[in-house]
Design an enzyme around this catalytic site. Structure first.
Site, PDB file in Angstrom:
ATOM      1  N   SER A  15      40.741  -8.540   6.582  1.00 57.84           N
ATOM      2  CA  SER A  15      41.697  -7.877   6.215  1.00 57.84           C
ATOM      3  C   SER A  15      41.507  -6.500   7.052  1.00 57.84           C
ATOM      4  CB  SER A  15      41.634  -7.399   4.762  1.00 57.84           C
ATOM      5  OG  SER A  15      40.501  -6.434   4.451  1.00 57.84           O
ATOM      6  N   LEU A  17      41.686  -3.766   9.738  1.00 62.06           N
ATOM      7  CA  LEU A  17      41.087  -3.302  10.782  1.00 62.06           C
ATOM      8  C   LEU A  17      40.127  -4.242  11.545  1.00 62.06           C
ATOM      9  CD1 LEU A  17      40.585   0.431  10.501  1.00 62.06           C
ATOM     10  CD2 LEU A  17      42.742  -0.516  11.246  1.00 62.06           C
ATOM     11  N   ASP A  36      32.802 -10.951   4.403  1.00 64.82           N
ATOM     12  CA  ASP A  36      33.685 -10.197   3.551  1.00 64.82           C
ATOM     13  C   ASP A  36      33.734 -10.688   2.001  1.00 64.82           C
ATOM     14  OD1 ASP A  36      36.795  -9.022   4.413  1.00 64.82           O
ATOM     15  OD2 ASP A  36      36.448  -9.531   2.452  1.00 64.82           O
ATOM     16  N   ASP A  59      28.634  -9.174  -0.357  1.00 60.62           N
ATOM     17  CA  ASP A  59      28.830  -8.096  -0.725  1.00 60.62           C
ATOM     18  C   ASP A  59      27.791  -7.117   0.278  1.00 60.62           C
ATOM     19  OD1 ASP A  59      28.644  -5.369  -2.001  1.00 60.62           O
ATOM     20  OD2 ASP A  59      27.818  -6.531  -4.149  1.00 60.62           O
ATOM     21  N   VAL A  60      28.368  -6.168   0.937  1.00 60.50           N
ATOM     22  CA  VAL A  60      27.613  -5.394   1.957  1.00 60.50           C
ATOM     23  C   VAL A  60      26.589  -4.367   1.124  1.00 60.50           C
ATOM     24  CG1 VAL A  60      29.201  -5.591   3.806  1.00 60.50           C
ATOM     25  CG2 VAL A  60      29.415  -3.761   2.320  1.00 60.50           C
ATOM     26  N   SER A 155      35.876   8.137  10.367  1.00 58.20           N
ATOM     27  CA  SER A 155      37.095   8.386   9.706  1.00 58.20           C
ATOM     28  C   SER A 155      37.464   9.877  10.059  1.00 58.20           C
ATOM     29  CB  SER A 155      37.323   8.405   8.154  1.00 58.20           C
ATOM     30  OG  SER A 155      38.454   8.613   7.708  1.00 58.20           O
ATOM     31  N   TYR A 168      33.667  10.217   0.235  1.00 59.97           N
ATOM     32  CA  TYR A 168      34.218   9.277   1.247  1.00 59.97           C
ATOM     33  C   TYR A 168      33.869   9.953   2.689  1.00 59.97           C
ATOM     34  CZ  TYR A 168      37.489   6.954   4.370  1.00 59.97           C
ATOM     35  OH  TYR A 168      37.951   6.286   5.623  1.00 59.97           O
ATOM     36  N   LYS A 172      31.392   8.878   5.706  1.00 56.81           N
ATOM     37  CA  LYS A 172      32.053   8.714   7.036  1.00 56.81           C
ATOM     38  C   LYS A 172      31.626   9.837   8.225  1.00 56.81           C
ATOM     39  CE  LYS A 172      34.653   4.974   6.484  1.00 56.81           C
ATOM     40  NZ  LYS A 172      34.236   3.966   6.808  1.00 56.81           N
ATOM     41  N   PHE A 201      45.704   4.525   9.015  1.00 62.90           N
ATOM     42  CA  PHE A 201      45.872   3.383   9.665  1.00 62.90           C
ATOM     43  C   PHE A 201      46.542   2.616   8.468  1.00 62.90           C
ATOM     44  CE2 PHE A 201      44.339   4.779  13.695  1.00 62.90           C
ATOM     45  CZ  PHE A 201      44.652   3.542  14.648  1.00 62.90           C
TER      46      PHE A 201
END
Length: 263
Positions: A15, A17, A36, A59-60, A155, A168, A172, A201
């Protein structure tokens, strides 16, 4: 490094990017291994791309899951003979929450912080550390003796995060900070590290933004006055793969946008 006839492992590859990157790499003649959680999307995309693609449900935030996918990818590489040219760690989540909720008079649950950090930061490092031992065995390119490239996703929030983005922005910001040390760690092996830091984005994550928040962000855009397109991100990924001088750096992809402190 040219992407043609090399394998690229892409987390979050089904999905946004990650998917745009997978499609562009595939067009350039690369083999793409898509990691994914969404098995339905994975099967659909592999059907679209054909033989030069594979999907692994991952699952990362779970090392065993990542390790299984990496092993599966390497078994595929052994069958095709197409070495792993790089990793694009594009899996990520948002999860807005202020550190203290005045309405409930309670701090943000640590489980919510862990969720964001485990996917965005731990998941990125876990994937990289498991792939690198395979990359160092690659035949080096001529004339630079390059063996591969690691591309991570930071980000704008790493630099000017908004209220509610503590976890977040921490995740990042850590990605941005580890880019140079990672490049230095792997320089002797001919492996580069590049991070891209996009602003707003078009993606599944930003699609959930409330309209008020979206309008607020549009007011501080310089040019162009619109969210970035996934294809604009993926084109920079391809440039990062092909341009060997890009190493140990964070590339802001934001059209001059700086996020406001208040909506």
């Amino acid at each position: 490094m040219k992407p043609e006839n090399r394998t690229f492992i892409i987390s979050g590859g089904c999905s946004g990017l990650g998917l745009a990157t997978a499609r562009d790499l595939h067009k350039a003649g690369a083999y793409v291994s898509l990691l994914d959680l969404n098995s339905g999307a994975g099967e659909k995309i592999v059907k679209e791309l054909g033989e030069r693609s594979r999907f692994f449900e991952v699952d990362v935030s779970d090392t065993a899951s990542v390790e299984k996918a990496v092993n599966g990818s390497m078994e595929w590489v052994q069958r095709t003979g197409k070495e792993v040219g790089g990793v694009i760690a594009a899996a990520g989540v948002g999860g807005a929450a202020k550190i203290f909720d005045a309405r409930s008079e309670s701090p943000v649950p640590i489980s919510q912080i862990d969720f964001v950090m485990n996917i965005n930061l731990r998941g990125t490092l876990d994937l990289i550390r498991l792939v690198v031992p395979h990359m160092v065995k690659n035949k080096p390119t001529v004339p630079d003796n390059e063996r591969g490239v690691l591309i991570m996703v930071s980000s704008s929030a790493a630099f000017d995060g908004q209220p509610g983005q503590v976890a977040y922005a921490a995740s990042k910001g850590a990605i941005a900070s580890l880019t140079l040390p990672l490049a230095r760690d792997l320089a002797r092996h001919g492996i580069r590290a590049v991070t891209i830091a996009p602003s707003l984005f078009e993606s599944a994550m930003t699609a959930m933004l409330p309209e008020k928040a979206r309008k607020s962000l549009e007011r501080v855009m310089e040019f162009p006055i619109r969210p970035g397109k996934p294809e604009e991100f993926s084109s920079l990924v391809l440039q990062s793969i092909e341009n060997t001088m890009l190493n140990g750096t964070v590339l802001r992809l934001d059209g001059g946008m700086r996020m406001p402190s208040k909506m």
